[in-house]
Scaffold this motif. Structure first.
Motif, mmCIF file in Angstrom:
data_model
loop_
_atom_site.group_PDB
_atom_site.id
_atom_site.type_symbol
_atom_site.label_atom_id
_atom_site.label_comp_id
_atom_site.label_asym_id
_atom_site.label_seq_id
_atom_site.Cartn_x
_atom_site.Cartn_y
_atom_site.Cartn_z
ATOM 1 N N VAL A 37 34.333 54.631 47.948
ATOM 2 C CA VAL A 37 33.698 55.178 46.749
ATOM 3 C C VAL A 37 32.278 55.661 47.062
ATOM 4 N N LYS A 38 31.587 54.929 47.903
ATOM 5 C CA LYS A 38 30.198 55.260 48.212
ATOM 6 C C LYS A 38 30.084 56.588 48.969
ATOM 7 N N TYR B 103 40.204 48.456 38.862
ATOM 8 C CA TYR B 103 38.763 48.227 38.727
ATOM 9 C C TYR B 103 37.966 49.417 39.264
ATOM 10 N N TYR B 104 38.344 49.923 40.443
ATOM 11 C CA TYR B 104 37.566 51.012 41.042
ATOM 12 C C TYR B 104 37.886 52.367 40.411
ATOM 13 N N SER B 105 39.029 52.461 39.740
ATOM 14 C CA SER B 105 39.330 53.724 39.051
ATOM 15 C C SER B 105 38.346 53.986 37.919
ATOM 16 N N ILE C 48 42.671 45.584 41.896
ATOM 17 C CA ILE C 48 41.485 46.155 42.558
ATOM 18 C C ILE C 48 41.433 47.658 42.345
ATOM 19 N N MET D 189 37.213 49.499 49.673
ATOM 20 C CA MET D 189 37.163 50.391 48.512
ATOM 21 C C MET D 189 35.717 50.764 48.171
ATOM 22 N N GLN D 190 34.805 49.811 48.236
ATOM 23 C CA GLN D 190 33.394 50.122 47.992
ATOM 24 C C GLN D 190 32.886 51.165 48.967
ATOM 25 N N LEU E 280 41.359 58.505 42.022
ATOM 26 C CA LEU E 280 41.796 57.321 42.763
ATOM 27 C C LEU E 280 43.293 57.132 42.561
ATOM 28 N N MET F 273 35.217 53.559 38.214
ATOM 29 C CA MET F 273 33.970 54.008 38.816
ATOM 30 C C MET F 273 34.004 55.470 39.227
ATOM 31 N N ASN G 249 38.131 44.886 48.704
ATOM 32 C CA ASN G 249 36.960 45.325 47.939
ATOM 33 C C ASN G 249 35.932 46.029 48.812
#
Length: 416
Positions: free
Chosen positions: A326-327, A284-286, A281, A322-323, A296, A288, A319
């Motif tokens: 990031v937001k 994946y977010y790194s 996970i 983390m979303q 991150l 973004m 998730n």
């Protein structure tokens, strides 16, 4: 003897009638006494039956008073004294009911907001201005700030020669549970109204949320056939894919919330190593974040943590956290990590340097459809879904945040 009879028959002619009259009077007297005795017996029998009925009524009345937890009282109007005849109220919280007290003293133990109103109501019924009395008020417990709720009914039971009330009778009962139910119902109604308002705003916002990536997908798809430059075509394809992910995320949020509400998702637990899941996970977010203004990072103190859980729900919790990070984080860092707690528990956390959350919003942020900033894209369901999943797994969720200084969202889950 013969001479006496002869004398009676010959010389006293009046003696025989006298004896007959005396006998008749004696018979009448005996008959009258028997009649009086029978009448007195019947009267005593009726009184015994009435006494038994009164005794039975008293037992039944006492049973009703005990079952209803009531107290009965009467007011002697000339002296303005209140007498407690029976008291079966709950004696919790230091409640002591004096047998006799002045009305003025009684008013002193009531809450200041209720005392004057209750006194005026009692005065009206005692003066005969109203036939009955009914009040709800708070009674102070001792010298502290604690109070309990009580409801009283009263009516005029007797009047004097001038027709003025001389005796008021009534009952009182504690209604703490009733008042608590009323408060809970009001809170539930307010919450339902707020939820309805948020749901309406959510539905209105969803049109915009879905339309924005959909318009981008349609617009760039229309441009794709006419663009010949390879670099421009790759940029357009990248934008289409980016908005595809946004749209998919919105739909996934709606579907997840629908499944939570209908309880369509049952737990499917299995033992797994969660560290590779968390690393996947994080990777994946790194992608973004740009890696320069926003970095991150991960903080995994152990390379392997075996946990018995529903993997799908566990992934969805991480998730969503983390979303959210990031937001709302434009620069600084986002860190995904975990700690082992006492009692075989895992604390998973996401630390960010974003805008933070005000104190008044830190509890409501996990409610469905609630959004701190209406202008930030999103469904307002992610944290609510995370909370529902965490609780279904036997855990809890929370946030520690300071407005303007970032947030730390955490989830505590059992390892088994």
């Amino acid at each position: 003897m013969y001479n006496l009879l002869l004398y009676t028959q010959t010389d006293t002619n009046t003696l025989v009638p006298v004896l007959w009259i005396g006998g008749a009077l004696l018979f009448l007297w005996l008959f009258f006494m028997i009649f009086v005795q029978r009448r007195t017996g019947r009267k005593l029998q009726r009184e015994l039956v009435e006494l038994e009925r009164v005794r039975r009524n008293n037992v039944e009345s006492e049973f009703v008073l005990k079952a209803m937890k009531l107290s009965t009282w009467h007011i002697d109007v000339p002296t303005m004294k209140l007498y407690v005849d029976a008291d079966y109220r709950e004696k919790k919280g230091g409640l002591v009911s004096p047998h006799e007290s002045l009305i003025e003293d009684l008013i002193q133990v009531l809450d200041k907001a209720d005392g004057q109103r209750v006194r005026m109501s009692l005065d009206k019924v005692c003066l005969g201005q109203t036939p009955a009395y009914h009040e709800v008020y708070r009674v102070k417990l001792g010298k502290g700030a604690m109070t309990y709720w009580e409801e009283s009914f009263g009516t005029i039971a007797a009047r004097d020669m001038e027709g003025k009330p001389s005796r008021i009778v009534g009952t009182s009962m504690r209604i703490d549970n009733q008042k608590q139910m009323e408060a809970d119902l009001i809170a539930a109604r307010n919450k339902a109204e707020e939820s309805d308002r948020l749901k309406t705003a959510f539905l209105a916002n969803m049109g915009h949320e879905i339309r924005t990536p959909l318009n981008a997908i349609v617009g760039f798809s229309d441009l794709l056939p006419v663009v010949e430059n390879e670099e421009e075509r790759n940029q357009i394809i990248a934008e289409i894919q980016k908005n595809n992910h946004k749209l998919l995320g919105i739909i996934d949020g709606l579907v997840s919330m629908s499944k939570v509400e209908s309880e369509a998702k049952s737990l499917v637990k299995q033992q797994t190593n969660i560290v590779p899941i968390l690393q996947e996970i994080a990777d994946y977010y790194s992608q973004m974040v740009d890696g320069t203004t926003l970095v991150l990072a991960t903080q995994f103190p152990y390379p392997e943590i075996m946990m018995t859980t529903d993997v799908a729900k566990f992934k969805e919790i991480v998730n969503n956290l983390m979303q959210n990070a990031v937001k709302f984080t434009q620069q600084g860092s986002i860190t995904l990590g975990f700690d082992l707690l006492q009692g075989e528990k895992l604390q998973l956390w996401v630390l960010d340097t974003g805008k933070g959350i005000a104190d008044e919003h830190q509890q409501r942020i996990f409610e469905r459809f609630f959004k701190v900033d209406e202008y930030v894209p999103g469904t307002g369901l992610g944290l609510s879904v995370a909370k529902s999943h965490a609780e279904s797994l036997g855990g809890s969720i929370g946030v520690d945040s300071v407005l303007g200084s970032g947030s730390r969202f955490w989830v505590e889950l059992p390892l088994s």
